[in-house]
Write a protein that holds these residues in place. Sequence first.
Motif, PDB file in Angstrom:
ATOM      1  N   LEU A  70       2.826   0.393  -3.870  1.00 33.40           N
ATOM      2  CA  LEU A  70       2.820   0.306  -5.333  1.00 33.40           C
ATOM      3  C   LEU A  70       1.528   0.885  -5.899  1.00 33.40           C
ATOM      4  CD1 LEU A  70       3.997  -0.788  -8.008  1.00 33.40           C
ATOM      5  CD2 LEU A  70       2.842  -2.928  -7.522  1.00 33.40           C
ATOM      6  N   ALA A  71       0.408   0.542  -5.263  1.00 34.89           N
ATOM      7  CA  ALA A  71      -0.880   0.999  -5.787  1.00 34.89           C
ATOM      8  C   ALA A  71      -0.971   2.513  -5.736  1.00 34.89           C
ATOM      9  CB  ALA A  71      -2.014   0.362  -4.974  1.00 34.89           C
ATOM     10  N   GLU A  72      -0.540   3.090  -4.602  1.00 34.85           N
ATOM     11  CA  GLU A  72      -0.600   4.553  -4.502  1.00 34.85           C
ATOM     12  C   GLU A  72       0.355   5.212  -5.493  1.00 34.85           C
ATOM     13  OE1 GLU A  72      -2.060   5.258   0.068  1.00 34.85           O
ATOM     14  OE2 GLU A  72       0.077   5.261  -0.376  1.00 34.85           O
ATOM     15  N   ALA A  73       1.465   4.531  -5.786  1.00 36.66           N
ATOM     16  CA  ALA A  73       2.421   5.123  -6.730  1.00 36.66           C
ATOM     17  C   ALA A  73       1.859   5.145  -8.141  1.00 36.66           C
ATOM     18  CB  ALA A  73       3.730   4.340  -6.694  1.00 36.66           C
ATOM     19  N   ILE A  74       1.313   3.989  -8.605  1.00 37.60           N
ATOM     20  CA  ILE A  74       0.875   3.951 -10.005  1.00 37.60           C
ATOM     21  C   ILE A  74      -0.446   4.682 -10.201  1.00 37.60           C
ATOM     22  CG2 ILE A  74       2.132   1.873 -10.644  1.00 37.60           C
ATOM     23  CD1 ILE A  74      -0.390   0.295 -10.299  1.00 37.60           C
ATOM     24  N   MET A  75      -1.167   4.963  -9.122  1.00 37.13           N
ATOM     25  CA  MET A  75      -2.367   5.784  -9.267  1.00 37.13           C
ATOM     26  C   MET A  75      -2.093   7.228  -8.851  1.00 37.13           C
ATOM     27  SD  MET A  75      -4.853   4.317 -10.632  1.00 37.13           S
ATOM     28  CE  MET A  75      -4.449   2.857 -11.524  1.00 37.13           C
TER      29      MET A  75
END
Lengths: 187, 104
Positions: A129-134
């Motif tokens: 999730l973190a890599e997706a939203i960043m």
Amino acid sequence: MAETVVFVVCAVGAVASGVAVFVLDSMARATFALLASFLFAAVPLLLLGLSYLGVLVVLMMVMEMMVMVVFMIMYMMNPAGLMPMSMLHNKVGALAVAIGTFAVLAAGVFLVPWPAREGAVPADPTLLLAEAIMGPHMLVMMLVGLVLFATMVASVVLSTPRGRYDRYGDDLRRARPDDPIDGGLGR
Amino acid sequence: MILEAYLLLAAALFSVGLFGALSQQSVVMVMMGLELMINGVIVAAAALWFFVSPERPDGQVLVLVAITAMAVEMAVGFAVTTAIFRTRDIDVVDSADDLGDRDR
């Protein structure tokens, strides 16, 4: 097996406390029933391995319901539930619509041929999730940030007792706003 | 655990919330119904992510958006409640039907 038992208990608990919200007389109790419903519904998220989002729901809901209980007691005429009362309109119609919606959704759940799972569950969904939203989904994160900022401004503007007509006069022609305390620099 | 069980839970939460949003007179209780409906969306999105495409982050991002929608709904809802209560002393939705087309 243990997961199934936990899921069933939490699912029944979430729906039962959700129903209790609209059945209980006391508004404070209704708010805490809603909190219980959210906490029960967060457990299935944790069972799916979504530790970050599950804990986020728990933390947000605990704080949100603490705020909500204040508003409930402010705006409801029967906050403590001392007198039994019902504040409903068109109960039969609403019940029919709700049951009909549930029937349609439940039929869809069982009739739709859901696609088979593609790929394996990642070891760390939070990292995904973190890599997706960043990364590729950064537009979502930017919009969410902008919307939350707009929400802060809008809720302050809406809830303040003084509007622009109080500050700038009935025709909005006053050169300087009439504020109890002048804002800006160099006061 | 199967997808259908999670989606059934989501459908039940959504329907209970829909009943509340349609039947309650108090503005605050209507917002509680809306929150329950969004909670159903959260459960459904998380289940679809896990059981359909766990390698793609889309389902989780949708959960994040739904959580934000819940926070925005709560903040703006209470601000509107405060505004309409301050100006017209209204705390039930039946008194705030100026835009409805019913005859008075």
